[in-house]
Scaffold this motif. Structure first.
Motif, PDB file in Angstrom:
ATOM      1  N   PHE B 119       0.843  -1.190   0.000  1.00  0.00           N
ATOM      2  CA  PHE B 119       0.000   0.000   0.000  1.00  0.00           C
ATOM      3  C   PHE B 119       0.883   1.247   0.000  1.00  0.00           C
ATOM      4  O   PHE B 119       2.089   1.162   0.251  1.00  0.00           O
ATOM      5  N   HIS B 120       0.257   2.380  -0.264  1.00  0.00           N
ATOM      6  CA  HIS B 120       1.026   3.631  -0.341  1.00  0.00           C
ATOM      7  C   HIS B 120       1.753   3.958   0.959  1.00  0.00           C
ATOM      8  O   HIS B 120       2.714   4.713   0.971  1.00  0.00           O
ATOM      9  N   ASN B 121       1.289   3.391   2.087  1.00  0.00           N
ATOM     10  CA  ASN B 121       1.974   3.625   3.364  1.00  0.00           C
ATOM     11  C   ASN B 121       3.005   2.529   3.635  1.00  0.00           C
ATOM     12  O   ASN B 121       3.431   2.344   4.768  1.00  0.00           O
ATOM     13  N   SER B 122       3.363   1.780   2.597  1.00  0.00           N
ATOM     14  CA  SER B 122       4.380   0.725   2.655  1.00  0.00           C
ATOM     15  C   SER B 122       3.925  -0.557   3.338  1.00  0.00           C
ATOM     16  O   SER B 122       4.671  -1.526   3.391  1.00  0.00           O
ATOM     17  N   ALA B 123       2.725  -0.596   3.885  1.00  0.00           N
ATOM     18  CA  ALA B 123       2.222  -1.820   4.504  1.00  0.00           C
ATOM     19  C   ALA B 123       2.006  -2.869   3.419  1.00  0.00           C
ATOM     20  O   ALA B 123       1.570  -2.544   2.321  1.00  0.00           O
ATOM     21  N   PRO B 124       2.339  -4.141   3.720  1.00  0.00           N
ATOM     22  CA  PRO B 124       2.138  -5.182   2.700  1.00  0.00           C
ATOM     23  C   PRO B 124       0.651  -5.481   2.493  1.00  0.00           C
ATOM     24  O   PRO B 124      -0.148  -5.380   3.433  1.00  0.00           O
ATOM     25  N   PHE B 125       0.306  -5.844   1.272  1.00  0.00           N
ATOM     26  CA  PHE B 125      -1.067  -6.187   0.928  1.00  0.00           C
ATOM     27  C   PHE B 125      -1.275  -7.682   1.156  1.00  0.00           C
ATOM     28  O   PHE B 125      -0.492  -8.503   0.672  1.00  0.00           O
ATOM     29  N   THR B 126      -2.325  -8.034   1.926  1.00  0.00           N
ATOM     30  CA  THR B 126      -2.576  -9.456   2.216  1.00  0.00           C
ATOM     31  C   THR B 126      -4.056  -9.775   2.053  1.00  0.00           C
ATOM     32  O   THR B 126      -4.882  -8.888   1.801  1.00  0.00           O
ATOM     33  N   SER B 127      -4.370 -11.047   2.269  1.00  0.00           N
ATOM     34  CA  SER B 127      -5.753 -11.502   2.139  1.00  0.00           C
ATOM     35  C   SER B 127      -6.678 -10.827   3.163  1.00  0.00           C
ATOM     36  O   SER B 127      -7.867 -10.684   2.933  1.00  0.00           O
ATOM     37  N   ALA B 128      -6.100 -10.387   4.295  1.00  0.00           N
ATOM     38  CA  ALA B 128      -6.921  -9.727   5.313  1.00  0.00           C
ATOM     39  C   ALA B 128      -7.512  -8.425   4.749  1.00  0.00           C
ATOM     40  O   ALA B 128      -8.655  -8.064   5.036  1.00  0.00           O
ATOM     41  N   ASP B 129      -6.735  -7.725   3.917  1.00  0.00           N
ATOM     42  CA  ASP B 129      -7.221  -6.476   3.314  1.00  0.00           C
ATOM     43  C   ASP B 129      -8.366  -6.757   2.347  1.00  0.00           C
ATOM     44  O   ASP B 129      -9.341  -6.011   2.294  1.00  0.00           O
ATOM     45  N   VAL B 130      -8.251  -7.857   1.606  1.00  0.00           N
ATOM     46  CA  VAL B 130      -9.314  -8.221   0.669  1.00  0.00           C
ATOM     47  C   VAL B 130     -10.589  -8.569   1.434  1.00  0.00           C
ATOM     48  O   VAL B 130     -11.676  -8.071   1.124  1.00  0.00           O
ATOM     49  N   ALA B 131     -10.432  -9.414   2.463  1.00  0.00           N
ATOM     50  CA  ALA B 131     -11.602  -9.821   3.245  1.00  0.00           C
ATOM     51  C   ALA B 131     -12.291  -8.587   3.834  1.00  0.00           C
ATOM     52  O   ALA B 131     -13.521  -8.444   3.774  1.00  0.00           O
ATOM     53  N   TYR B 132     -11.473  -7.663   4.364  1.00  0.00           N
ATOM     54  CA  TYR B 132     -12.028  -6.458   4.973  1.00  0.00           C
ATOM     55  C   TYR B 132     -12.776  -5.607   3.935  1.00  0.00           C
ATOM     56  O   TYR B 132     -13.896  -5.157   4.157  1.00  0.00           O
ATOM     57  N   SER B 133     -12.157  -5.396   2.779  1.00  0.00           N
ATOM     58  CA  SER B 133     -12.755  -4.523   1.760  1.00  0.00           C
ATOM     59  C   SER B 133     -14.055  -5.109   1.214  1.00  0.00           C
ATOM     60  O   SER B 133     -15.026  -4.383   0.988  1.00  0.00           O
ATOM     61  N   ILE B 134     -14.067  -6.444   0.992  1.00  0.00           N
ATOM     62  CA  ILE B 134     -15.278  -7.051   0.427  1.00  0.00           C
ATOM     63  C   ILE B 134     -16.376  -7.115   1.486  1.00  0.00           C
ATOM     64  O   ILE B 134     -17.560  -6.948   1.187  1.00  0.00           O
ATOM     65  N   LYS B 135     -16.000  -7.280   2.755  1.00  0.00           N
ATOM     66  CA  LYS B 135     -17.010  -7.287   3.831  1.00  0.00           C
ATOM     67  C   LYS B 135     -17.722  -5.941   3.902  1.00  0.00           C
ATOM     68  O   LYS B 135     -18.908  -5.869   4.215  1.00  0.00           O
ATOM     69  N   ARG B 136     -17.003  -4.881   3.626  1.00  0.00           N
ATOM     70  CA  ARG B 136     -17.631  -3.551   3.634  1.00  0.00           C
ATOM     71  C   ARG B 136     -18.759  -3.495   2.599  1.00  0.00           C
ATOM     72  O   ARG B 136     -19.769  -2.830   2.786  1.00  0.00           O
ATOM     73  N   LEU B 137     -18.572  -4.188   1.473  1.00  0.00           N
ATOM     74  CA  LEU B 137     -19.584  -4.186   0.422  1.00  0.00           C
ATOM     75  C   LEU B 137     -20.850  -4.913   0.870  1.00  0.00           C
ATOM     76  O   LEU B 137     -21.937  -4.668   0.350  1.00  0.00           O
ATOM     77  N   LEU B 138     -20.677  -5.860   1.812  1.00  0.00           N
ATOM     78  CA  LEU B 138     -21.823  -6.649   2.269  1.00  0.00           C
ATOM     79  C   LEU B 138     -22.650  -5.904   3.298  1.00  0.00           C
ATOM     80  O   LEU B 138     -23.779  -6.281   3.592  1.00  0.00           O
ATOM     81  N   ASP B 139     -22.070  -4.864   3.877  1.00  0.00           N
ATOM     82  CA  ASP B 139     -22.728  -4.159   4.969  1.00  0.00           C
ATOM     83  C   ASP B 139     -23.968  -3.420   4.459  1.00  0.00           C
ATOM     84  O   ASP B 139     -23.858  -2.525   3.624  1.00  0.00           O
ATOM     85  N   PRO B 140     -25.150  -3.782   4.956  1.00  0.00           N
ATOM     86  CA  PRO B 140     -26.373  -3.128   4.466  1.00  0.00           C
ATOM     87  C   PRO B 140     -26.377  -1.624   4.743  1.00  0.00           C
ATOM     88  O   PRO B 140     -27.113  -0.882   4.089  1.00  0.00           O
ATOM     89  N   ALA B 141     -25.552  -1.152   5.680  1.00  0.00           N
ATOM     90  CA  ALA B 141     -25.561   0.273   6.025  1.00  0.00           C
ATOM     91  C   ALA B 141     -24.676   1.101   5.101  1.00  0.00           C
ATOM     92  O   ALA B 141     -24.653   2.322   5.178  1.00  0.00           O
ATOM     93  N   GLN B 142     -23.935   0.463   4.192  1.00  0.00           N
ATOM     94  CA  GLN B 142     -23.037   1.225   3.320  1.00  0.00           C
ATOM     95  C   GLN B 142     -23.817   2.198   2.443  1.00  0.00           C
ATOM     96  O   GLN B 142     -24.943   1.922   2.032  1.00  0.00           O
ATOM     97  N   GLU B 143     -23.189   3.336   2.175  1.00  0.00           N
ATOM     98  CA  GLU B 143     -23.887   4.409   1.459  1.00  0.00           C
ATOM     99  C   GLU B 143     -24.145   4.098  -0.015  1.00  0.00           C
ATOM    100  O   GLU B 143     -25.020   4.660  -0.636  1.00  0.00           O
TER     101      GLU B 143
END
Lengths: 321, 518
Positions: B119-143
């Protein structure tokens, strides 16, 4: 005499304040009457009843209109215009810097166009129906008849696209230092100046022609006074009074036209801010802008009233007779 | 003068846009582990800052949170990557995922992630980031209002840092397509609260300055997994007025204009300093009837109102011919699953159907529109004239743009709609599916649902394509959405710019773009 003047000024001030308060109420009511509110505007097509209700609660839009109006008014009285709904930051952070930019345009346009138009107006009046007058009147007619966006576009076409002398649209930040903003003010100022000058020139021309025909000027002429003295001492003071009043109205009217001129040049003034805020139904922002513009309007008119009083002895002494 | 450039008007549409992309995928089950080829290469590329006009569709309220109700589309596309992307030919290409495969009935999908991405802050990209990002899409409260589409994902597992496993509630052979839209951008885990300020993604450019109403600057991210981009920086410059944007281009204050009206195109045509890039796109306008409300609940009325349309005339008058004719499908012409049927005008048949439905003397209808999108009212006016020929008297009612999408569209029985390009599977579900977020015609048809479910459960691409095409043909006979054409995309830019692909701007790969020295 001084006391009378003071009462007059105070009266005008009180009236202005009353009008100001009325404006505030009218804006609020009008925005309430429009279909939709900030929440529906923000959510757009993604709005569901649940999401809209949630947002309304967060923004405090679920409170009755009267309560919201009271809260807003008390804030304004303390100099706090509230928080922008769409931008999630205090209205003041956007408002004043944009007002500064717009005032810069207005001031530049006024400083250039008023002396210019008055001078040329007198010239046209003195050379009535001869070629300087015909040329100037024709030019004035053009600048009056053409809408501001046409003038603006023509200027861009000439000075930005054909001759690449000046930037076509403003690309600096609203909060940029004035020096950085200046190159971008040239074309918008020119547009406003053309519009202002057209009106003022025609007015001045008519006014000076009338004044030259008046009895006291004829008398001064018959007395054999030199023409320049007749013009400056006898004709001009009377001729200026109506022009001053009218120019205040025209300058105030120009404020309304800022929206269009700023949009054409993408100028970061209060006009483009107003446009965005209305689109977003950003109620506190729109209210603040309209209130500030109304304030400018009233202030200019007040100044014009006082100037007219100062210029016109008859009005000044009216109450004494 | 904004008129027919459709995108500018798309302020409203843009929001819901899940987006778009060029085409639904060809082969969904596996993909080559290479990146998309550049469409153009310029020898004289010298870095530089590319200035792109941005239309301020949200008036300055723009957010770089990919799930915002008011997304800063251009910036979101530049800052973040997706798992997979669709290229200009409609093929799925790997992005943050290098390979993907499904089990035998397409209910469990395994994605292998790219190594060495930061990522731009040098943190490595892992499966946890994918799981987190896709879970946000499942959230019924998302705008963004897209949760319904992603509800099919029942479980997300991350057995190791390079693997993500999605378990679905029902088979879906096209699952990767759901991850190709900008809404499915991958952000760092636990960054929901800060993402709108930081814009930290894995994209080829990183955020340097965020200012939607002024200049938003993004600089080359040297450690990008794609390698350093060719440009030094991209500036998105907010200019609300369409004419002002065009003048800025002509005056050389910006380099790229991503939407151009037909009139503006004419003005640029003979100017050697600029290039105009036109290609078929997927933006459409529709006349939408509510199938649950009389008289539109009678399928004969719906058919009649569709048969009286002269599509070529609409394309010419509303869009100045800049587009392609559609037979009432939301699926655009370049999509491999598009049904290529024909739908000629037939006034006699229209009258006959109306008579059968009990309207021998024609019909009075009220059609709602607004000037929210520039082509809406012209479409209503041309349709009014065409309908009159079949004895249908249409009254046009224009309502204010800012309440149109909340109080008229989705409420009134006969409205004008406008939307963007989506991959076939997403599009058919969103606009016609029972729980589809934008099903304005309230189409609720078990046979249609069956076709879609079958398509999703069919692993053979050929047979799956057949189902999707059948579904579109079925819509032409049954549904209440008339879509006469799809509009072209029109980019115009300085001759110094090269490498812009023929994809919607929201899917543009800016790392492939170059700027020649003056």
């Amino acid at each position: 005499m001084v006391e009378l003047m003071l009462t007059l000024v105070l009266q005008r001030l009180l009236w202005s304040l009353l009008v100001f308060a009325l404006v505030a109420v009218v804006i609020f009511v009008l925005l309430e009457l429009l279909p939709g509110d900030a929440a529906t505007a923000y959510l757009g097509r993604t709005a569901t009843p649940a999401r809209t209700a949630q947002l309304r609660e967060r923004l405090g839009l679920d409170r009755p209109a009267v309560v919201r109006f009271a809260a807003w008014t008390s804030g304004v009285l303390r100099g706090d215009f509230g928080t922008s709904l769409a931008r999630r930051a205090p209205v003041a952070t956007f408002l004043w810097v944009r007002l500064r930019n717009s005032l810069l345009l207005g001031l530049l346009a006024t400083l250039i166009s008023v002396p210019l138009a008055l001078l040329l107006g007198v010239l046209a009046g003195l050379t009535r129906d001869r070629w300087p007058d015909l040329l100037l009147s024709l030019l004035a007619l053009f600048s009056i008849s053409l809408p501001e966006f046409v003038i603006g576009t023509l200027l861009i076409f000439s000075f930005s696209l054909h001759f690449t002398l000046l930037p076509a649209v403003t690309l600096v930040d609203a909060a940029a230092p004035l020096a950085e903003l200046l190159p971008y003010t040239v074309l918008p100022t020119a547009t406003l100046t053309l519009m202002l000058s057209g009106y003022l020139l025609s007015l001045m021309r008519t006014s000076i022609i009338d004044a030259l025909r008046s009895e006291h000027v004829q008398m001064a002429r018959l007395k054999g006074l030199p023409p320049l003295r007749v013009l400056l001492w006898h004709a001009l003071p009377g001729a200026l009074a109506p022009v001053v009043t009218a120019s205040a109205m025209i300058i105030a009217w120009i404020i309304g036209n800022l929206v269009v001129v700023e949009a054409v040049f993408n100028y970061p003034g209060i006009g483009t801010l107003a446009l965005n805020a209305i689109q977003d139904r950003d109620l506190p922002m729109v209210q603040a802008i309209v209130l500030v513009l109304a304030g400018c309007h009233l202030l200019i008119n007040l100044l014009a009233d006082l100037l007219t009083l100062a210029l016109n002895p008859q009005l000044r002494t009216l109450r004494m007779r | 003068m904004r008129s027919h450039s459709v995108i500018p008007s798309v302020r409203m549409v843009a929001c819901l846009v899940l987006t778009t992309l060029l085409v639904a995928c060809g082969s969904a089950t596996t993909a080559p582990a290479t990146t998309a080829p550049a469409t153009t290469a310029t020898p004289a590329a010298t870095g530089g800052t590319l200035r792109v006009a941005y239309g301020l569709w949200w008036g300055g309220a723009e957010s770089i949170d990919p799930l915002s109700a008011v997304p800063f589309l251009d910036a979101v596309n530049i800052l973040y990557d997706r798992l997979v992307r669709l290229d200009a030919t409609g093929k799925l290409v790997p992005e943050l995922a290098t390979a993907w495969s499904a089990n035998a009935d397409a209910t469990v999908w395994t994605f292998t992630l790219r190594e060495g991405v930061t990522f731009h802050n040098s943190a490595p990209f892992t499966s946890a980031d994918v799981a987190y990002s896709i879970k946000r899409l499942l959230d019924p409260a998302q705008e963004a209002g897209l949760a319904g589409i992603y509800q099919i994902i029942k479980q997300i597992e991350t057995p190791d840092p390079r693997t993500v496993v999605f378990t679905l509630a029902q088979p879906h052979a096209e699952l990767p397509v759901l991850f190709t839209i900008y809404r499915a951008a991958i952000i760092p885990a636990e960054s929901s609260a800060s993402i709108a300020q930081t814009g930290i993604g894995t994209g080829a450019f990183q955020l340097a300055q965020l200012n939607p109403t002024g200049t938003t600057r993004m600089t080359a991210y040297a450690k990008s997994w794609r390698g350093a981009p060719k440009l030094d920086a991209i500036e998105l410059i907010g200019i609300a007025d369409a004419d002002a944007r065009f003048q800025a281009l002509q005056a050389g204050q910006i380099d790229v204009l991503l939407e151009t009206s037909p009139q503006q195109l004419t003005a640029l045509k003979d100017n050697p300093a600029f290039v105009v890039q036109t290609f078929p796109g997927g933006i459409w306008y529709s006349l939408t009837m509510r199938t649950d409300t009389p008289p539109f609940n009678d399928v004969r009325v719906r058919r009649a109102l569709r048969l009286l349309v002269d599509r070529q005339q609409i394309l010419t008058l509303v869009q100045q011919g800049m587009g392609s004719i559609a037979c009432d499908t939301t699926v655009w012409s370049g999509d491999p699953y598009r049904w290529q049927g024909s739908c000629p005008q037939d006034l006699a048949q229209a009258r006959k159907l109306l008579a059968e439905a009990g309207y021998p003397n024609g019909l009075d209808l009220t059609l709602f529109t607004s000037d929210s999108l520039s082509g809406m009212t012209p479409l209503a006016e041309v349709y009014q004239q065409q309908a009159a020929l079949a004895g249908v008297r249409v009254t046009i009612k224009q309502v204010p743009a800012d309440s149109y999408w909340t109080e008229t569209y989705g409420v009134e029985p006969f409205v004008i709609d406008g939307e963007y390009q989506y991959p076939a599977d997403l599009s058919l579900h969103l606009f016609y599916g029972k729980g589809g977020g934008y099903n304005v015609s309230k189409f609720d048809d078990p046979a249609f649902e069956q076709l879609l479910a079958e398509a999703r459960a069919t692993l053979d691409p050929q047979q799956r394509s057949q189902r999707y095409q059948q579904a579109q043909q079925y819509l032409l006979e049954q549904d209440g959405t008339i879509i006469p054409f799809h509009a072209n995309e029109e980019f115009s830019f300085s001759r110094r710019v090269a490498g812009l692909q023929t994809v919607p701007y929201i899917d543009m790969r800016w790392d492939l773009v170059t700027l020649a020295a003056k």
